[in-house]
Design a protein around this motif. Structure first.
Motif, PDB file in Angstrom:
ATOM      1  N   UNK A   1       0.826  -1.214   0.000  1.00  0.00           N
ATOM      2  CA  UNK A   1       0.000   0.000   0.000  1.00  0.00           C
ATOM      3  C   UNK A   1       0.859   1.262   0.000  1.00  0.00           C
ATOM      4  N   UNK A   2       1.999   1.197   0.694  1.00  0.00           N
ATOM      5  CA  UNK A   2       2.856   2.383   0.780  1.00  0.00           C
ATOM      6  C   UNK A   2       3.510   2.735  -0.550  1.00  0.00           C
ATOM      7  N   UNK A   3       3.476   1.807  -1.518  1.00  0.00           N
ATOM      8  CA  UNK A   3       4.026   2.093  -2.839  1.00  0.00           C
ATOM      9  C   UNK A   3       3.075   2.912  -3.706  1.00  0.00           C
ATOM     10  N   UNK A   4       1.808   2.986  -3.317  1.00  0.00           N
ATOM     11  CA  UNK A   4       0.889   3.864  -4.021  1.00  0.00           C
ATOM     12  C   UNK A   4       1.328   5.318  -3.825  1.00  0.00           C
ATOM     13  N   UNK A   5       1.146   6.162  -4.819  1.00  0.00           N
ATOM     14  CA  UNK A   5       1.521   7.579  -4.646  1.00  0.00           C
ATOM     15  C   UNK A   5       0.784   8.200  -3.462  1.00  0.00           C
ATOM     16  N   UNK A   6       1.468   9.056  -2.751  1.00  0.00           N
ATOM     17  CA  UNK A   6       0.840   9.785  -1.657  1.00  0.00           C
ATOM     18  C   UNK A   6      -0.196  10.764  -2.211  1.00  0.00           C
ATOM     19  N   UNK A   7      -1.027  11.267  -1.334  1.00  0.00           N
ATOM     20  CA  UNK A   7      -2.095  12.168  -1.764  1.00  0.00           C
ATOM     21  C   UNK A   7      -1.564  13.419  -2.453  1.00  0.00           C
ATOM     22  N   UNK A   8      -0.326  13.812  -2.076  1.00  0.00           N
ATOM     23  CA  UNK A   8       0.232  15.048  -2.639  1.00  0.00           C
ATOM     24  C   UNK A   8       1.331  14.767  -3.660  1.00  0.00           C
ATOM     25  N   UNK A   9       1.314  13.557  -4.244  1.00  0.00           N
ATOM     26  CA  UNK A   9       2.248  13.201  -5.305  1.00  0.00           C
ATOM     27  C   UNK A   9       1.482  12.932  -6.592  1.00  0.00           C
ATOM     28  N   UNK A  10       2.140  12.985  -7.742  1.00  0.00           N
ATOM     29  CA  UNK A  10       1.469  12.668  -9.011  1.00  0.00           C
ATOM     30  C   UNK A  10       0.904  11.251  -8.982  1.00  0.00           C
ATOM     31  N   UNK A  11      -0.316  11.089  -9.479  1.00  0.00           N
ATOM     32  CA  UNK A  11      -0.941   9.759  -9.494  1.00  0.00           C
ATOM     33  C   UNK A  11      -1.549   9.469 -10.855  1.00  0.00           C
ATOM     34  N   UNK A  12      -0.853   9.901 -11.895  1.00  0.00           N
ATOM     35  CA  UNK A  12      -1.300   9.609 -13.260  1.00  0.00           C
ATOM     36  C   UNK A  12      -1.122   8.120 -13.541  1.00  0.00           C
ATOM     37  N   UNK A  13      -1.700   7.654 -14.621  1.00  0.00           N
ATOM     38  CA  UNK A  13      -1.698   6.224 -14.940  1.00  0.00           C
ATOM     39  C   UNK A  13      -0.290   5.659 -15.057  1.00  0.00           C
ATOM     40  N   UNK A  14       0.615   6.400 -15.673  1.00  0.00           N
ATOM     41  CA  UNK A  14       1.976   5.891 -15.855  1.00  0.00           C
ATOM     42  C   UNK A  14       2.700   5.757 -14.519  1.00  0.00           C
ATOM     43  N   UNK A  15       2.536   6.734 -13.643  1.00  0.00           N
ATOM     44  CA  UNK A  15       3.157   6.652 -12.317  1.00  0.00           C
ATOM     45  C   UNK A  15       2.609   5.466 -11.539  1.00  0.00           C
ATOM     46  N   UNK A  16       1.296   5.306 -11.552  1.00  0.00           N
ATOM     47  CA  UNK A  16       0.686   4.168 -10.861  1.00  0.00           C
ATOM     48  C   UNK A  16       1.171   2.838 -11.432  1.00  0.00           C
ATOM     49  N   UNK A  17       1.308   2.789 -12.742  1.00  0.00           N
ATOM     50  CA  UNK A  17       1.751   1.538 -13.370  1.00  0.00           C
ATOM     51  C   UNK A  17       3.170   1.185 -12.930  1.00  0.00           C
ATOM     52  N   UNK A  18       4.060   2.155 -12.925  1.00  0.00           N
ATOM     53  CA  UNK A  18       5.447   1.885 -12.521  1.00  0.00           C
ATOM     54  C   UNK A  18       5.517   1.489 -11.054  1.00  0.00           C
ATOM     55  N   UNK A  19       4.724   2.109 -10.213  1.00  0.00           N
ATOM     56  CA  UNK A  19       4.700   1.747  -8.797  1.00  0.00           C
ATOM     57  C   UNK A  19       4.092   0.357  -8.599  1.00  0.00           C
ATOM     58  N   UNK A  20       3.091   0.044  -9.423  1.00  0.00           N
ATOM     59  CA  UNK A  20       2.484  -1.290  -9.341  1.00  0.00           C
ATOM     60  C   UNK A  20       3.507  -2.368  -9.688  1.00  0.00           C
ATOM     61  N   UNK A  21       4.322  -2.131 -10.687  1.00  0.00           N
ATOM     62  CA  UNK A  21       5.350  -3.110 -11.041  1.00  0.00           C
ATOM     63  C   UNK A  21       6.326  -3.318  -9.892  1.00  0.00           C
ATOM     64  N   UNK A  22       6.612  -2.270  -9.119  1.00  0.00           N
ATOM     65  CA  UNK A  22       7.449  -2.432  -7.930  1.00  0.00           C
ATOM     66  C   UNK A  22       6.754  -3.327  -6.911  1.00  0.00           C
TER      67      UNK A  22
END
Length: 327
Positions: free
Chosen positions: A156-177
């Protein structure tokens, strides 16, 4: 290219692990992961997990969120509903384990490892995702402390924070982590079960089979080599129809080469013993304990009464035998 589908947006431990597991199979090796909730995109993907609203394995649709979903793992695991990780593991787990361990699918120990890995690792992922508490407590009970160290919390902590970018590409890269994190820990768990836990089954089985030669009651087992013995004992007791019969386990402590007599608890994780060591011995040490018990070489009995020590195997066995005779 073969494609695995899962939902977009905030990600969780179960679908991250489910995707990693699928990628360990020949059919889905190196598959692209598509994160979407669009039914028109999902319908053309090769397999879908944790999204789509249906569980239909022949069509490789593995969601668990629908109201009518009640699937459990089986094999005695009847408490926790499956998450997407559990569904993938149920259907592909044996194949994944065989690949990780370099075993054929008909390996004699594969089923034992398959069940133990569910018990040790996957069930917790299923339970957390479905909101199943580890203990039965009254409704409204608040935890006494916060635990953010679990695998689910770390994903869960790998999800972007509320005050960080959460566009699809960022979420995808974090999901792969998250996929790699869950996979790494799953692999470590499998290695422990197959190469640390499983080899302990043999000495415990031998000790259980020989227990009446240790004492006619059959209530004492003697391990000829130390190993993680408790879970094996519970399993082997069930398999041999001897549930609850063994009260004490005697083994050598690898650190100082003295011997221990340890009580068998009423079940896995329990602090209640089937029969504790005598109350009069608890908290007494060395010569005082030897004099009190009449057994030479005593080292200690824990104040909790669950374990004691002696300098020799014969002394530890004598402590176990005498404990059977005393209240």
């Amino acid at each position: 290219m073969v494609k695995i589908g899962t939902h977009s947006g905030t990600f969780h431990c179960d679908e991250a692990l489910g995707c990693w597991l699928l990628r360990q199979t020949p059919r889905f090796k190196d598959a692209e992961i598509v994160r979407t909730r669009d039914p028109e995109v999902l319908k053309d993907l090769d397999i879908i997990i944790d999204v789509g609203g249906e569980y239909d394995f022949p069509r490789l649709r593995l969601d668990h969120h629908q109201r009518e979903f009640t699937e459990k793992f089986g094999h005695g695991f009847e408490t926790t509903r499956l998450s997407s990780a559990g569904l993938v593991y149920r259907h592909f787990g044996r194949e994944v384990l065989a690949g990780l361990l370099g075993w054929p699918l008909d390996h004699a120990d594969l089923e034992t490892v398959y069940l133990q890995v569910y018990r040790n690792f996957i069930e917790a992922v299923d339970a957390v995702d479905n909101g199943v508490g580890q203990y039965a407590v009254p409704s409204g009970t608040a935890p006494l402390y916060v635990n953010n160290t679990t695998l689910g919390a770390r994903v869960a902590s790998l999800n972007p924070r509320w005050n960080q970018p959460s566009d699809d590409d960022t979420l995808y890269q974090q999901f792969l982590k998250a996929v790699e994190l869950t996979g790494r820990e799953f692999s470590e768990a499998v290695d422990w079960v197959a190469r640390g836990w499983l080899p302990g089954r043999r000495p415990v089985a031998e000790a259980l089979a020989a227990r009446t030669s240790v004492h006619p009651s059959g209530k004492i087992i003697l391990l000829l080599e130390y190993c993680p013995w408790k879970e094996h004992l519970y399993d082997l007791e069930r398999e041999t129809g001897a549930v609850g019969e063994v009260l004490y386990c005697v083994y050598q402590d690898d650190r100082d080469k003295s011997y221990r007599v340890q009580c068998v608890s009423v079940g896995p994780g329990s602090f209640e013993n089937r029969r504790s060591l005598p109350a009069a011995w608890r908290g007494v040490r060395d010569d005082a304990l030897s004099e009190l018990s009449g057994i030479p070489g005593c080292v200690f009995v824990h104040a909790g009464g669950f374990i004691g020590g002696n300098k020799t195997k014969e002394g530890a066995l004598a402590m176990a035998v005498k404990a059977l005779e005393l209240d």
